[in-house]
Design a protein around this motif. Structure first.
Motif, PDB file in Angstrom:
ATOM      1  N   HIS A  43     -40.768   6.264 -10.692  1.00 61.04           N
ATOM      2  CA  HIS A  43     -39.677   6.689 -11.566  1.00 61.04           C
ATOM      3  C   HIS A  43     -39.823   5.990 -12.911  1.00 61.04           C
ATOM      4  O   HIS A  43     -40.007   4.771 -12.972  1.00 61.04           O
ATOM      5  CB  HIS A  43     -38.332   6.344 -10.920  1.00 61.04           C
ATOM      6  CG  HIS A  43     -37.174   7.016 -11.547  1.00 61.04           C
ATOM      7  ND1 HIS A  43     -36.568   6.532 -12.679  1.00 61.04           N
ATOM      8  CD2 HIS A  43     -36.518   8.156 -11.215  1.00 61.04           C
ATOM      9  CE1 HIS A  43     -35.576   7.329 -13.013  1.00 61.04           C
ATOM     10  NE2 HIS A  43     -35.530   8.322 -12.141  1.00 61.04           N
ATOM     11  N   SER A  44     -39.747   6.734 -13.992  1.00 62.96           N
ATOM     12  CA  SER A  44     -40.014   6.165 -15.317  1.00 62.96           C
ATOM     13  C   SER A  44     -38.920   5.215 -15.804  1.00 62.96           C
ATOM     14  O   SER A  44     -39.190   4.372 -16.653  1.00 62.96           O
ATOM     15  CB  SER A  44     -40.223   7.278 -16.337  1.00 62.96           C
ATOM     16  OG  SER A  44     -39.062   8.068 -16.466  1.00 62.96           O
ATOM     17  N   LEU A  45     -37.721   5.321 -15.284  1.00 66.24           N
ATOM     18  CA  LEU A  45     -36.645   4.429 -15.716  1.00 66.24           C
ATOM     19  C   LEU A  45     -36.464   3.242 -14.776  1.00 66.24           C
ATOM     20  O   LEU A  45     -36.359   2.097 -15.212  1.00 66.24           O
ATOM     21  CB  LEU A  45     -35.334   5.200 -15.852  1.00 66.24           C
ATOM     22  CG  LEU A  45     -35.332   6.347 -16.858  1.00 66.24           C
ATOM     23  CD1 LEU A  45     -34.003   7.071 -16.842  1.00 66.24           C
ATOM     24  CD2 LEU A  45     -35.669   5.850 -18.253  1.00 66.24           C
ATOM     25  N   THR A  46     -36.414   3.495 -13.481  1.00 70.50           N
ATOM     26  CA  THR A  46     -36.182   2.399 -12.527  1.00 70.50           C
ATOM     27  C   THR A  46     -37.464   1.655 -12.187  1.00 70.50           C
ATOM     28  O   THR A  46     -37.400   0.542 -11.685  1.00 70.50           O
ATOM     29  CB  THR A  46     -35.575   2.919 -11.214  1.00 70.50           C
ATOM     30  OG1 THR A  46     -36.559   3.694 -10.509  1.00 70.50           O
ATOM     31  CG2 THR A  46     -34.325   3.742 -11.467  1.00 70.50           C
ATOM     32  N   ARG A  47     -38.619   2.308 -12.407  1.00 73.61           N
ATOM     33  CA  ARG A  47     -39.933   1.769 -12.072  1.00 73.61           C
ATOM     34  C   ARG A  47     -40.134   1.661 -10.565  1.00 73.61           C
ATOM     35  O   ARG A  47     -41.086   1.054 -10.097  1.00 73.61           O
ATOM     36  CB  ARG A  47     -40.187   0.413 -12.736  1.00 73.61           C
ATOM     37  CG  ARG A  47     -39.873   0.369 -14.218  1.00 73.61           C
ATOM     38  CD  ARG A  47     -40.496   1.463 -15.028  1.00 73.61           C
ATOM     39  NE  ARG A  47     -41.893   1.164 -15.333  1.00 73.61           N
ATOM     40  CZ  ARG A  47     -42.696   1.995 -15.991  1.00 73.61           C
ATOM     41  NH1 ARG A  47     -42.249   3.157 -16.398  1.00 73.61           N
ATOM     42  NH2 ARG A  47     -43.928   1.682 -16.232  1.00 73.61           N
ATOM     43  N   GLY A  48     -39.236   2.267  -9.805  1.00 76.70           N
ATOM     44  CA  GLY A  48     -39.355   2.263  -8.356  1.00 76.70           C
ATOM     45  C   GLY A  48     -40.283   3.371  -7.877  1.00 76.70           C
ATOM     46  O   GLY A  48     -40.434   4.400  -8.524  1.00 76.70           O
ATOM     47  N   TYR A  49     -40.889   3.140  -6.733  1.00 81.32           N
ATOM     48  CA  TYR A  49     -41.824   4.102  -6.152  1.00 81.32           C
ATOM     49  C   TYR A  49     -41.160   4.934  -5.060  1.00 81.32           C
ATOM     50  O   TYR A  49     -40.355   4.426  -4.290  1.00 81.32           O
ATOM     51  CB  TYR A  49     -43.018   3.376  -5.526  1.00 81.32           C
ATOM     52  CG  TYR A  49     -44.089   3.034  -6.522  1.00 81.32           C
ATOM     53  CD1 TYR A  49     -45.234   3.813  -6.629  1.00 81.32           C
ATOM     54  CD2 TYR A  49     -43.957   1.933  -7.358  1.00 81.32           C
ATOM     55  CE1 TYR A  49     -46.228   3.500  -7.539  1.00 81.32           C
ATOM     56  CE2 TYR A  49     -44.944   1.610  -8.274  1.00 81.32           C
ATOM     57  CZ  TYR A  49     -46.083   2.398  -8.356  1.00 81.32           C
ATOM     58  OH  TYR A  49     -47.059   2.089  -9.261  1.00 81.32           O
ATOM     59  N   LEU A  50     -41.548   6.200  -5.004  1.00 80.79           N
ATOM     60  CA  LEU A  50     -41.178   7.100  -3.921  1.00 80.79           C
ATOM     61  C   LEU A  50     -42.490   7.587  -3.329  1.00 80.79           C
ATOM     62  O   LEU A  50     -43.315   8.190  -4.031  1.00 80.79           O
ATOM     63  CB  LEU A  50     -40.339   8.263  -4.457  1.00 80.79           C
ATOM     64  CG  LEU A  50     -39.649   9.171  -3.456  1.00 80.79           C
ATOM     65  CD1 LEU A  50     -38.725   8.371  -2.533  1.00 80.79           C
ATOM     66  CD2 LEU A  50     -38.852  10.242  -4.177  1.00 80.79           C
ATOM     67  N   ASN A  51     -42.717   7.286  -2.071  1.00 82.59           N
ATOM     68  CA  ASN A  51     -43.970   7.617  -1.386  1.00 82.59           C
ATOM     69  C   ASN A  51     -43.686   8.716  -0.376  1.00 82.59           C
ATOM     70  O   ASN A  51     -42.904   8.527   0.553  1.00 82.59           O
ATOM     71  CB  ASN A  51     -44.517   6.376  -0.682  1.00 82.59           C
ATOM     72  CG  ASN A  51     -44.697   5.218  -1.639  1.00 82.59           C
ATOM     73  OD1 ASN A  51     -45.479   5.287  -2.564  1.00 82.59           O
ATOM     74  ND2 ASN A  51     -43.955   4.149  -1.421  1.00 82.59           N
TER      75      ASN A  51
END
Length: 100
Positions: A43-51
């Motif tokens: 995610h470009s804002l949270t920098r979190g990954y979704l796999n």
């Protein structure tokens, strides 16, 4: 055979509304111990990954640096040479780890 340089957006398109997909970057792919191909999106804002895998499952991939995030909730030691853990998780858990 999969092309490691070509993004596969289908798993993300299945779970993220069209109006929100522009916020995501495809980062690459991983393979689970059972051979499942896991697409990795950031995610470009949270920098979190979704796999996500093509079969609709969500995956949590934790390296040693990720082991003690606020969502870990466990008391344990992480060694820098430990291999990452890869596990199937509920979609809600995956979304929480991606901070979305």
């Amino acid at each position: 055979m999969t092309d490691n340089d070509t993004a596969n957006w289908a798993p993300l398109e299945a779970v993220i509304p069209a109006d929100d997909r522009y916020l995501w970057m495809w980062m690459g792919r991983a393979t689970s111990d059972d051979g499942t191909v896991i697409e990795q999106y950031k995610h470009s804002l949270t920098r979190g990954y979704l796999n996500l895998s093509a079969d609709g499952r969500a995956w949590l991939i934790r390296g040693t640096a990720d082991g003690c995030t606020p969502f870990c909730g466990e008391q344990h030691e992480h060694r820098p040479d430990s291999p990452p853990t890869v596990e199937v998780v509920a979609m809600a858990t995956a979304r929480e780890w991606a901070w979305i």
